[in-house]
Design a protein around this motif. Structure first.
Motif, mmCIF file in Angstrom:
data_model
loop_
_atom_site.group_PDB
_atom_site.id
_atom_site.type_symbol
_atom_site.label_atom_id
_atom_site.label_comp_id
_atom_site.label_asym_id
_atom_site.label_seq_id
_atom_site.Cartn_x
_atom_site.Cartn_y
_atom_site.Cartn_z
ATOM 1 N N LEU A 1 0.846 -1.198 0.000
ATOM 2 C CA LEU A 1 0.000 0.000 0.000
ATOM 3 C C LEU A 1 0.873 1.237 0.000
ATOM 4 C CD1 LEU A 1 -2.593 -0.896 2.820
ATOM 5 C CD2 LEU A 1 -2.771 -1.355 0.355
ATOM 6 N N ASP A 2 0.481 2.242 -0.797
ATOM 7 C CA ASP A 2 1.060 3.577 -0.619
ATOM 8 C C ASP A 2 -0.075 4.447 -0.096
ATOM 9 O OD1 ASP A 2 2.305 5.976 -0.552
ATOM 10 O OD2 ASP A 2 2.766 6.100 -2.696
ATOM 11 N N ILE A 3 -0.001 4.760 1.189
ATOM 12 C CA ILE A 3 -1.083 5.530 1.821
ATOM 13 C C ILE A 3 -0.985 7.005 1.421
ATOM 14 C CG2 ILE A 3 -2.159 6.096 4.047
ATOM 15 C CD1 ILE A 3 -2.118 3.089 3.602
ATOM 16 N N ILE B 1 4.133 -1.162 3.339
ATOM 17 C CA ILE B 1 3.223 -0.023 3.515
ATOM 18 C C ILE B 1 4.059 1.254 3.478
ATOM 19 C CG2 ILE B 1 3.212 -0.251 6.055
ATOM 20 C CD1 ILE B 1 0.222 0.542 5.933
ATOM 21 N N GLU B 2 3.651 2.169 2.572
ATOM 22 C CA GLU B 2 4.443 3.385 2.336
ATOM 23 C C GLU B 2 3.695 4.598 2.867
ATOM 24 O OE1 GLU B 2 5.699 3.604 -1.758
ATOM 25 O OE2 GLU B 2 5.588 5.781 -1.784
ATOM 26 N N ASP B 3 4.431 5.540 3.428
ATOM 27 C CA ASP B 3 3.863 6.772 3.969
ATOM 28 C C ASP B 3 2.546 6.555 4.725
ATOM 29 O OD1 ASP B 3 6.014 8.304 3.162
ATOM 30 O OD2 ASP B 3 5.019 9.218 1.443
ATOM 31 N N PRO B 4 2.567 5.681 5.755
ATOM 32 C CA PRO B 4 1.341 5.469 6.539
ATOM 33 C C PRO B 4 0.924 6.719 7.310
ATOM 34 C CG PRO B 4 3.217 4.324 7.561
ATOM 35 C CD PRO B 4 3.673 4.815 6.219
ATOM 36 N N GLY C 1 9.480 5.003 3.774
ATOM 37 C CA GLY C 1 9.392 6.464 3.847
ATOM 38 C C GLY C 1 9.606 7.086 2.473
ATOM 39 N N ASP C 2 8.551 7.749 1.966
ATOM 40 C CA ASP C 2 8.664 8.486 0.691
ATOM 41 C C ASP C 2 8.671 9.977 1.030
ATOM 42 O OD1 ASP C 2 8.315 9.680 -1.778
ATOM 43 O OD2 ASP C 2 6.315 8.882 -2.151
ATOM 44 N N ASP C 3 7.479 10.557 1.278
ATOM 45 C CA ASP C 3 7.434 11.969 1.697
ATOM 46 C C ASP C 3 8.205 12.180 3.003
ATOM 47 O OD1 ASP C 3 5.830 12.402 -0.458
ATOM 48 O OD2 ASP C 3 3.957 12.604 0.657
ATOM 49 N N ILE D 1 13.293 2.872 2.278
ATOM 50 C CA ILE D 1 13.199 4.232 1.721
ATOM 51 C C ILE D 1 12.857 4.176 0.241
ATOM 52 C CG2 ILE D 1 15.724 4.286 1.341
ATOM 53 C CD1 ILE D 1 15.615 7.339 1.696
ATOM 54 N N LEU D 2 11.974 5.105 -0.178
ATOM 55 C CA LEU D 2 11.717 5.275 -1.599
ATOM 56 C C LEU D 2 12.771 6.255 -2.114
ATOM 57 C CD1 LEU D 2 9.259 3.926 -2.982
ATOM 58 C CD2 LEU D 2 8.401 6.217 -3.404
ATOM 59 N N ILE D 3 13.398 5.907 -3.236
ATOM 60 C CA ILE D 3 14.457 6.748 -3.797
ATOM 61 C C ILE D 3 13.944 7.364 -5.095
ATOM 62 C CG2 ILE D 3 16.776 6.711 -4.832
ATOM 63 C CD1 ILE D 3 17.041 6.226 -1.887
ATOM 64 N N ILE E 1 11.901 -1.851 -7.324
ATOM 65 C CA ILE E 1 11.602 -0.711 -8.205
ATOM 66 C C ILE E 1 10.093 -0.537 -8.305
ATOM 67 C CG2 ILE E 1 11.713 -2.141 -10.314
ATOM 68 C CD1 ILE E 1 12.892 0.385 -11.742
ATOM 69 N N LYS E 2 9.669 0.738 -8.380
ATOM 70 C CA LYS E 2 8.244 1.061 -8.459
ATOM 71 C C LYS E 2 8.069 2.082 -9.579
ATOM 72 C CE LYS E 2 5.068 3.724 -5.623
ATOM 73 N NZ LYS E 2 4.884 4.477 -4.399
ATOM 74 N N VAL E 3 7.331 1.711 -10.637
ATOM 75 C CA VAL E 3 7.172 2.675 -11.735
ATOM 76 C C VAL E 3 5.717 2.856 -12.157
ATOM 77 C CG1 VAL E 3 9.487 2.116 -12.597
ATOM 78 C CG2 VAL E 3 7.545 1.130 -13.736
HETATM 79 ZN ZN ZN Z 1 4.563 7.477 -2.242
#
Ligand code: ZN
Ligand code: PGA
Length: 424
Positions: free
Chosen positions: A246-248, A289-292, A316-318, A339-341, A392-394
């Protein structure tokens, strides 16, 4: 004879959302031409590098509603270009020059879209003069590790006019033996989701910014149940073959210290929001789970990490915005374990690589990521592979700006000595 930069130019081009973005074009004395176009986010974090847009200035193109990038292009042509002409293409040196021209932390003088376009094309041209691919430029020897894909199936939030509160429901084909097999599984799930969504009366021929389906489920719980059903319907096993991510993107709906669910018309305190997410994780085959929580709600992140019912990836993205200082704080406080890069959150290729290396050194998972506004370029696939990123996420499997990256990974797997990354 040494090869030098014979011409260098910025151009305003369009991204996958039809908005202006910066392309840098570098010509070398051997006659070759190299280009790089920068992506652009929609759910951007407050701590990201500055994307310079013209806004209401004299240079602004009115029909682009302030989004034109003529100033960033002009910074390339007037300020950066004279410093690069006649130099040998060298990624580190080019980034050092960019840093010298603009040492502000968010690249506020030149604009991170101007610096990143230059920095990227500099890396691409540097690989060219060494006669290697961009992936091999970073890892000259041994088997390349093809990253595990994290693929968008359902979109909400800022990417699909709020169809769902949370931004994305994605899948990770962690049981696949090869990248090609994983991508086949994911395409089948995406197609099944469209088919089952249509039979439930949803519009499935319209796609969101990242190629996902904007199905307006009443709750995240229903959306997760639906995708799990799609995985089973194509004959795969949730948790064994494919799991959910999930990307919240919670910063988007955090106001006055509350998390607001628009679809349910409810507000949650950070504690209540955390309990809701923990229940989702306990019920569904979620492994990431991203940016919860919001980008500056550090306390909630730290508590959540301690309360997880089982070890999952917390990204952690934002929260980190591909920034060393924020990552250091997160490592110290154990705020996340991955971490999201995103290169354009940072503004330079070499310092983006430094952030990734710092995360790897500290044992965090690393996921190299595209943005919701993308281009037809595929350098991201090479960076993720050459940097040994793991994941990788695209976006989804729809849209040429997305498939350009997937197809580059298929090409690397088919033509190079590779292994498939197994982060889970
Ligand atoms: Zn994100
Ligand atoms: P963005 O979304 O490119 O719109 O920021 C991607 C993400 O949040 O991961």
């Amino acid at each position: 004879m040494t090869t030098v930069i014979s011409n260098f130019q910025g151009i305003q081009v369009l991204d996958s959302r039809g908005r202006p973005t910066v392309c840098a074009r570098m010509m070398l004395s051997d006659g070759s031409v190299h280009k790089a176009t920068v992506p652009s986010g929609a759910s951007t974090g407050a701590h990201e590098a500055l994307e310079l847009r013209d806004g209401e200035t004299e240079i602004s193109e009115k029909l682009f509603l302030g989004k034109s990038v003529h100033q960033a292009v002009s910074n390339i042509n007037e300020i950066i270009r004279p410093r690069l002409l006649k130099l040998e293409p060298n990624s580190e040196k080019i980034d050092a020059i960019l840093h010298e021209l603009d040492s502000t932390s968010r690249h506020e003088i030149l604009g991170a879209n101007a610096t990143l376009a230059t920095s990227l094309v500099g890396a691409i041209a540097s690989a060219h003069v060494r006669k290697v691919s961009l992936a091999r430029f970073y890892q000259p020897h041994g088997a390349l590790k093809i990253p595990m894909p994290m693929v968008n199936i359902l979109s909400g939030g800022a990417h699909a006019a709020g169809a769902l509160d949370i931004q994305d429901v994605l899948v990770i084909p962690h049981g696949a033996k090869t990248f090609a097999q994983g991508l086949t599984w994911v395409s089948a799930i995406r197609e099944k989701a469209a088919e089952l969504g249509a039979s439930d009366g949803f519009m499935t021929n319209l796609v969101a910014d990242e190629g996902g389906l904007g199905l307006p489920f009443a709750s995240s719980d229903m959306a997760c149940g639906f995708i799990t059903h799609c995985i089973e319907s194509v004959g795969l096993n949730p948790r064994v073959d494919v799991s959910l991510a999930l990307d919240i993107a919670a910063t988007q709906f955090y106001k006055d210290e509350k998390y607001e669910s628009r679809s349910q018309g409810l507000q949650y305190t950070p504690e209540q929001w955390s309990q809701l997410l923990l229940a989702l994780v306990a019920t569904h085959p979620i492994i990431s789970i991203e940016d919860p929580f919001a980008e500056d709600d550090w306390d909630s992140w730290e508590l959540f990490m301690k309360q997880l019912p089982r070890p999952i990836q917390v990204v952690g993205d934002d929260l980190f915005t591909t920034n060393t200082r924020r990552l250091s704080r997160g490592i110290k406080g154990r705020s996340a374990n991955a971490i999201l890069i995103k290169p354009n959150q940072n503004g330079l290729v070499t310092s983006t690589h430094d952030v990734l290396t710092q995360a790897q050194y500290s044992g965090l998972g690393t996921i190299v990521s595209a943005r919701s506004g993308e281009s037809e370029d595929s350098w991201l696939a090479d960076l993720a592979t050459g940097w040994n990123a793991g994941q990788i996420k695209v976006g989804s499997t729809h849209g040429s700006e997305r498939t350009a990256k997937w197809n580059r990974l298929l090409e690397l797997e088919a033509t190079e000595e590779t292994v498939f990354s197994k982060p889970f």
